[in-house]
Design a protein around this motif. Structure first.
Motif, PDB file in Angstrom:
ATOM      1  N   LEU A   1       0.823  -1.200   0.000  1.00 31.30           N
ATOM      2  CA  LEU A   1       0.000   0.000   0.000  1.00 31.30           C
ATOM      3  C   LEU A   1       0.864   1.259   0.000  1.00 31.30           C
ATOM      4  CD1 LEU A   1      -2.885   1.101   0.127  1.00 31.30           C
ATOM      5  CD2 LEU A   1      -2.714   1.015   2.599  1.00 31.30           C
ATOM      6  N   ALA A   2       1.912   1.293   0.815  1.00 34.10           N
ATOM      7  CA  ALA A   2       2.814   2.458   0.859  1.00 34.10           C
ATOM      8  C   ALA A   2       3.508   2.659  -0.485  1.00 34.10           C
ATOM      9  CB  ALA A   2       3.844   2.279   1.967  1.00 34.10           C
ATOM     10  N   LEU A   3       3.985   1.585  -1.085  1.00 29.79           N
ATOM     11  CA  LEU A   3       4.633   1.700  -2.403  1.00 29.79           C
ATOM     12  C   LEU A   3       3.638   2.161  -3.460  1.00 29.79           C
ATOM     13  CD1 LEU A   3       7.006  -1.397  -2.381  1.00 29.79           C
ATOM     14  CD2 LEU A   3       7.642   1.022  -2.300  1.00 29.79           C
ATOM     15  N   GLY A   4       2.408   1.656  -3.387  1.00 28.97           N
ATOM     16  CA  GLY A   4       1.376   2.069  -4.334  1.00 28.97           C
ATOM     17  C   GLY A   4       1.061   3.554  -4.216  1.00 28.97           C
ATOM     18  N   LEU A   5       0.950   4.053  -2.991  1.00 31.30           N
ATOM     19  CA  LEU A   5       0.698   5.484  -2.798  1.00 31.30           C
ATOM     20  C   LEU A   5       1.874   6.336  -3.259  1.00 31.30           C
ATOM     21  CD1 LEU A   5      -1.091   5.418   0.664  1.00 31.30           C
ATOM     22  CD2 LEU A   5      -2.115   5.955  -1.549  1.00 31.30           C
ATOM     23  N   LEU A   6       3.099   5.883  -2.978  1.00 27.31           N
ATOM     24  CA  LEU A   6       4.281   6.604  -3.436  1.00 27.31           C
ATOM     25  C   LEU A   6       4.330   6.638  -4.962  1.00 27.31           C
ATOM     26  CD1 LEU A   6       6.873   8.021  -2.529  1.00 27.31           C
ATOM     27  CD2 LEU A   6       8.010   5.809  -2.615  1.00 27.31           C
ATOM     28  N   PHE A   7       4.030   5.521  -5.601  1.00 25.54           N
ATOM     29  CA  PHE A   7       3.986   5.457  -7.064  1.00 25.54           C
ATOM     30  C   PHE A   7       2.935   6.412  -7.607  1.00 25.54           C
ATOM     31  CE2 PHE A   7       2.023   3.652 -10.891  1.00 25.54           C
ATOM     32  CZ  PHE A   7       3.109   3.693 -11.743  1.00 25.54           C
ATOM     33  N   TRP A   8       1.762   6.464  -6.975  1.00 23.19           N
ATOM     34  CA  TRP A   8       0.684   7.338  -7.427  1.00 23.19           C
ATOM     35  C   TRP A   8       1.098   8.804  -7.344  1.00 23.19           C
ATOM     36  CZ3 TRP A   8      -2.633  10.697  -4.550  1.00 23.19           C
ATOM     37  CH2 TRP A   8      -3.704  11.184  -5.281  1.00 23.19           C
ATOM     38  N   VAL A   9       1.738   9.188  -6.237  1.00 24.18           N
ATOM     39  CA  VAL A   9       2.180  10.575  -6.076  1.00 24.18           C
ATOM     40  C   VAL A   9       3.271  10.909  -7.092  1.00 24.18           C
ATOM     41  CG1 VAL A   9       3.398  12.152  -4.504  1.00 24.18           C
ATOM     42  CG2 VAL A   9       1.506  10.776  -3.661  1.00 24.18           C
ATOM     43  N   LEU A  10       4.239  10.026  -7.252  1.00 21.88           N
ATOM     44  CA  LEU A  10       5.335  10.298  -8.196  1.00 21.88           C
ATOM     45  C   LEU A  10       4.848  10.291  -9.641  1.00 21.88           C
ATOM     46  CD1 LEU A  10       8.326   8.395  -6.599  1.00 21.88           C
ATOM     47  CD2 LEU A  10       7.915  10.857  -6.685  1.00 21.88           C
ATOM     48  N   ARG A  11       3.824   9.533  -9.948  1.00 25.69           N
ATOM     49  CA  ARG A  11       3.282   9.506 -11.304  1.00 25.69           C
ATOM     50  C   ARG A  11       2.615  10.841 -11.625  1.00 25.69           C
ATOM     51  NH1 ARG A  11      -1.926   6.755 -13.332  1.00 25.69           N
ATOM     52  NH2 ARG A  11      -2.461   7.630 -11.343  1.00 25.69           N
ATOM     53  N   ARG A  12       2.000  11.435 -10.618  1.00 27.53           N
ATOM     54  CA  ARG A  12       1.311  12.723 -10.836  1.00 27.53           C
ATOM     55  C   ARG A  12       2.302  13.885 -10.905  1.00 27.53           C
ATOM     56  NH1 ARG A  12      -4.576  13.022  -8.818  1.00 27.53           N
ATOM     57  NH2 ARG A  12      -4.158  15.070  -9.660  1.00 27.53           N
ATOM     58  N   THR A  13       3.375  13.821 -10.113  1.00 26.37           N
ATOM     59  CA  THR A  13       4.328  14.928 -10.106  1.00 26.37           C
ATOM     60  C   THR A  13       5.511  14.670 -11.015  1.00 26.37           C
ATOM     61  OG1 THR A  13       5.498  14.030  -8.207  1.00 26.37           O
ATOM     62  CG2 THR A  13       3.753  15.616  -7.758  1.00 26.37           C
ATOM     63  N   GLY A  14       5.917  13.446 -11.133  1.00 27.26           N
ATOM     64  CA  GLY A  14       7.051  13.100 -11.986  1.00 27.26           C
ATOM     65  C   GLY A  14       8.344  13.013 -11.201  1.00 27.26           C
ATOM     66  N   ILE A  15       9.150  12.037 -11.590  1.00 27.09           N
ATOM     67  CA  ILE A  15      10.440  11.810 -10.925  1.00 27.09           C
ATOM     68  C   ILE A  15      11.385  12.962 -11.221  1.00 27.09           C
ATOM     69  CG2 ILE A  15      12.493  10.339 -11.033  1.00 27.09           C
ATOM     70  CD1 ILE A  15      10.779   8.525  -9.816  1.00 27.09           C
ATOM     71  N   ALA A  16      11.303  13.519 -12.408  1.00 22.56           N
ATOM     72  CA  ALA A  16      12.203  14.623 -12.765  1.00 22.56           C
ATOM     73  C   ALA A  16      11.966  15.828 -11.861  1.00 22.56           C
ATOM     74  CB  ALA A  16      12.007  15.000 -14.229  1.00 22.56           C
ATOM     75  N   GLU A  17      10.700  16.125 -11.552  1.00 21.51           N
ATOM     76  CA  GLU A  17      10.402  17.249 -10.665  1.00 21.51           C
ATOM     77  C   GLU A  17      10.919  16.975  -9.250  1.00 21.51           C
ATOM     78  OE1 GLU A  17       6.366  18.666 -10.717  1.00 21.51           O
ATOM     79  OE2 GLU A  17       6.187  18.109 -12.833  1.00 21.51           O
ATOM     80  N   LEU A  18      10.782  15.728  -8.799  1.00 15.89           N
ATOM     81  CA  LEU A  18      11.289  15.371  -7.467  1.00 15.89           C
ATOM     82  C   LEU A  18      12.802  15.542  -7.419  1.00 15.89           C
ATOM     83  CD1 LEU A  18      10.860  14.205  -4.613  1.00 15.89           C
ATOM     84  CD2 LEU A  18      11.150  11.939  -5.635  1.00 15.89           C
ATOM     85  N   ARG A  19      13.498  15.047  -8.438  1.00 12.12           N
ATOM     86  CA  ARG A  19      14.960  15.191  -8.477  1.00 12.12           C
ATOM     87  C   ARG A  19      15.362  16.660  -8.529  1.00 12.12           C
ATOM     88  NH1 ARG A  19      15.819  10.411 -12.601  1.00 12.12           N
ATOM     89  NH2 ARG A  19      15.939   8.700 -11.120  1.00 12.12           N
ATOM     90  N   GLY A  20      14.640  17.450  -9.298  1.00 12.95           N
ATOM     91  CA  GLY A  20      14.934  18.883  -9.396  1.00 12.95           C
ATOM     92  C   GLY A  20      14.759  19.583  -8.057  1.00 12.95           C
TER      93      GLY A  20
END
Length: 184
Positions: free
Chosen positions: A55-74
Protein backbone atom coordinates in the motif's frame (compact mmCIF):
# COMPACT_ATOMS: atom_id res chain seq x y z
CA UNK A 1 -3.48 -18.88 65.94
CA UNK A 2 -6.68 -17.05 66.85
CA UNK A 3 -9.87 -16.95 64.79
CA UNK A 4 -9.27 -13.44 63.42
CA UNK A 5 -6.07 -14.54 61.67
CA UNK A 6 -7.15 -17.32 59.37
CA UNK A 7 -4.84 -18.51 56.61
CA UNK A 8 -5.64 -17.23 53.14
CA UNK A 9 -8.06 -19.46 51.30
CA UNK A 10 -7.10 -20.02 47.68
CA UNK A 11 -10.70 -20.82 46.78
CA UNK A 12 -12.15 -17.54 48.08
CA UNK A 13 -13.47 -15.08 45.54
CA UNK A 14 -12.32 -11.52 45.12
CA UNK A 15 -15.86 -10.17 45.16
CA UNK A 16 -15.93 -9.48 48.87
CA UNK A 17 -12.21 -9.15 49.61
CA UNK A 18 -9.43 -6.84 48.61
CA UNK A 19 -5.96 -8.31 48.27
CA UNK A 20 -3.04 -6.39 49.72
CA UNK A 21 -0.78 -7.58 46.90
CA UNK A 22 -1.89 -6.12 43.53
CA UNK A 23 0.03 -8.78 41.58
CA UNK A 24 -1.80 -11.54 43.46
CA UNK A 25 -5.14 -9.80 42.96
CA UNK A 26 -4.50 -9.41 39.23
CA UNK A 27 -3.51 -13.04 38.82
CA UNK A 28 -6.71 -14.16 40.51
CA UNK A 29 -8.96 -12.18 38.19
CA UNK A 30 -10.74 -14.06 35.45
CA UNK A 31 -8.73 -13.79 32.25
CA UNK A 32 -10.77 -12.93 29.16
CA UNK A 33 -10.58 -15.44 26.37
CA UNK A 34 -8.99 -14.38 23.13
CA UNK A 35 -11.18 -13.78 20.14
CA UNK A 36 -11.53 -17.02 18.14
CA UNK A 37 -10.10 -15.51 14.94
CA UNK A 38 -7.05 -13.88 16.62
CA UNK A 39 -3.63 -15.14 15.51
CA UNK A 40 -0.15 -14.06 16.51
CA UNK A 41 1.59 -11.85 13.93
CA UNK A 42 3.92 -14.63 12.87
CA UNK A 43 0.91 -16.82 12.06
CA UNK A 44 -0.60 -14.24 9.71
CA UNK A 45 -0.34 -15.05 6.01
CA UNK A 46 2.48 -13.41 4.08
CA UNK A 47 0.09 -11.28 2.05
CA UNK A 48 -1.35 -9.74 5.26
CA UNK A 49 2.13 -8.89 6.53
CA UNK A 50 3.16 -7.42 3.15
CA UNK A 51 -0.04 -5.41 2.64
CA UNK A 52 1.13 -2.22 4.44
CA UNK A 53 4.33 -2.14 2.37
CA UNK A 54 2.47 -2.74 -0.88
CA UNK A 55 0.00 0.00 0.00
CA UNK A 56 2.81 2.46 0.86
CA UNK A 57 4.63 1.70 -2.40
CA UNK A 58 1.38 2.07 -4.33
CA UNK A 59 0.70 5.48 -2.80
CA UNK A 60 4.28 6.60 -3.44
CA UNK A 61 3.99 5.46 -7.06
CA UNK A 62 0.68 7.34 -7.43
CA UNK A 63 2.18 10.57 -6.08
CA UNK A 64 5.33 10.30 -8.20
CA UNK A 65 3.28 9.51 -11.30
CA UNK A 66 1.31 12.72 -10.84
CA UNK A 67 4.33 14.93 -10.11
CA UNK A 68 7.05 13.10 -11.99
CA UNK A 69 10.44 11.81 -10.93
CA UNK A 70 12.20 14.62 -12.76
CA UNK A 71 10.40 17.25 -10.66
CA UNK A 72 11.29 15.37 -7.47
CA UNK A 73 14.96 15.19 -8.48
CA UNK A 74 14.93 18.88 -9.40
CA UNK A 75 13.43 19.88 -6.06
CA UNK A 76 15.87 17.71 -4.12
CA UNK A 77 18.75 19.14 -6.17
CA UNK A 78 17.82 22.68 -5.14
CA UNK A 79 17.47 21.84 -1.45
CA UNK A 80 20.12 23.03 0.97
CA UNK A 81 19.99 20.04 3.33
CA UNK A 82 22.11 21.62 6.07
CA UNK A 83 19.80 24.63 6.22
CA UNK A 84 16.72 22.41 5.97
CA UNK A 85 17.78 20.19 8.89
CA UNK A 86 18.88 23.19 10.99
CA UNK A 87 15.50 24.84 10.40
CA UNK A 88 13.71 21.60 11.26
CA UNK A 89 15.73 21.16 14.45
CA UNK A 90 15.04 24.72 15.63
CA UNK A 91 11.34 24.37 14.73
CA UNK A 92 11.04 21.18 16.75
CA UNK A 93 12.75 22.75 19.77
CA UNK A 94 10.51 25.84 19.63
CA UNK A 95 7.43 23.66 19.20
CA UNK A 96 8.50 21.50 22.14
CA UNK A 97 9.04 24.57 24.34
CA UNK A 98 5.66 26.11 23.44
CA UNK A 99 3.87 22.77 23.80
CA UNK A 100 5.53 22.08 27.14
CA UNK A 101 4.72 25.56 28.46
CA UNK A 102 1.02 25.32 27.56
CA UNK A 103 0.62 21.70 28.67
CA UNK A 104 2.53 22.16 31.94
CA UNK A 105 0.28 25.13 32.74
CA UNK A 106 -2.80 22.92 32.43
CA UNK A 107 -1.21 20.03 34.34
CA UNK A 108 -0.09 22.40 37.14
CA UNK A 109 -3.66 23.62 37.57
CA UNK A 110 -5.38 20.22 37.35
CA UNK A 111 -2.99 17.39 38.31
CA UNK A 112 0.21 18.22 40.17
CA UNK A 113 2.70 21.04 40.83
CA UNK A 114 5.15 20.17 38.05
CA UNK A 115 7.92 22.58 37.09
CA UNK A 116 8.33 23.65 33.46
CA UNK A 117 11.89 22.30 33.13
CA UNK A 118 10.87 18.87 34.41
CA UNK A 119 7.83 18.76 32.16
CA UNK A 120 9.96 19.82 29.19
CA UNK A 121 12.05 16.66 29.62
CA UNK A 122 9.00 14.44 30.05
CA UNK A 123 7.24 16.01 27.06
CA UNK A 124 10.38 15.61 24.97
CA UNK A 125 10.48 11.92 25.85
CA UNK A 126 6.84 11.59 24.79
CA UNK A 127 7.80 12.81 21.31
CA UNK A 128 9.47 9.43 20.66
CA UNK A 129 6.24 7.39 20.73
CA UNK A 130 4.54 10.35 19.03
CA UNK A 131 6.66 9.65 15.96
CA UNK A 132 4.56 6.53 15.48
CA UNK A 133 1.25 8.15 16.40
CA UNK A 134 0.45 11.42 18.14
CA UNK A 135 -2.19 9.78 20.34
CA UNK A 136 0.31 7.12 21.43
CA UNK A 137 2.65 9.86 22.67
CA UNK A 138 -0.21 11.54 24.53
CA UNK A 139 -1.22 8.21 26.09
CA UNK A 140 2.38 7.60 27.20
CA UNK A 141 2.54 11.09 28.70
CA UNK A 142 -0.76 10.55 30.53
CA UNK A 143 0.33 7.18 31.92
CA UNK A 144 3.76 8.46 32.94
CA UNK A 145 2.34 11.52 34.71
CA UNK A 146 -0.12 9.30 36.57
CA UNK A 147 2.59 6.91 37.75
CA UNK A 148 5.28 9.52 38.47
CA UNK A 149 3.08 11.81 40.53
CA UNK A 150 0.73 9.19 42.00
CA UNK A 151 -2.22 11.01 40.46
CA UNK A 152 -5.39 9.13 39.56
CA UNK A 153 -5.28 8.08 35.93
CA UNK A 154 -8.76 9.50 35.29
CA UNK A 155 -7.60 12.92 36.50
CA UNK A 156 -4.52 12.96 34.27
CA UNK A 157 -6.61 11.68 31.36
CA UNK A 158 -9.05 14.53 31.96
CA UNK A 159 -6.19 17.04 31.89
CA UNK A 160 -4.93 15.47 28.66
CA UNK A 161 -8.40 15.79 27.12
CA UNK A 162 -8.41 19.43 28.21
CA UNK A 163 -5.12 19.87 26.34
CA UNK A 164 -6.72 18.28 23.26
CA UNK A 165 -9.65 20.71 23.60
CA UNK A 166 -7.41 23.76 23.83
CA UNK A 167 -5.44 22.58 20.78
CA UNK A 168 -8.67 22.15 18.82
CA UNK A 169 -9.94 25.57 19.92
CA UNK A 170 -6.65 27.17 18.88
CA UNK A 171 -6.81 25.54 15.45
CA UNK A 172 -10.42 26.65 14.97
CA UNK A 173 -9.56 30.24 15.94
CA UNK A 174 -6.57 30.33 13.58
CA UNK A 175 -8.70 28.83 10.80
CA UNK A 176 -11.41 31.44 11.35
CA UNK A 177 -8.80 34.23 11.24
CA UNK A 178 -7.39 32.80 8.01
CA UNK A 179 -10.89 32.80 6.47
CA UNK A 180 -11.24 36.52 7.27
CA UNK A 181 -8.15 37.26 5.18
CA UNK A 182 -9.13 35.01 2.28
CA UNK A 183 -9.30 37.01 -0.96
CA UNK A 184 -11.58 34.63 -2.80
Amino acid sequence: MNNSESPPDSTSSLAGEASADPVEATSQLAKPELAPNWKPKSALPVWRRALPFVLALGLLFWVLRRTGIAELRGALGQTNFALFFAFTFVSILLSLAADSYATSYIYQRTVCPIRFREFLLIRGASYLPSMLNHNLGQAWLTYFMSKRYNAPLWRVAGATLLVYGTNLAGLLILGAIALLFNDQ
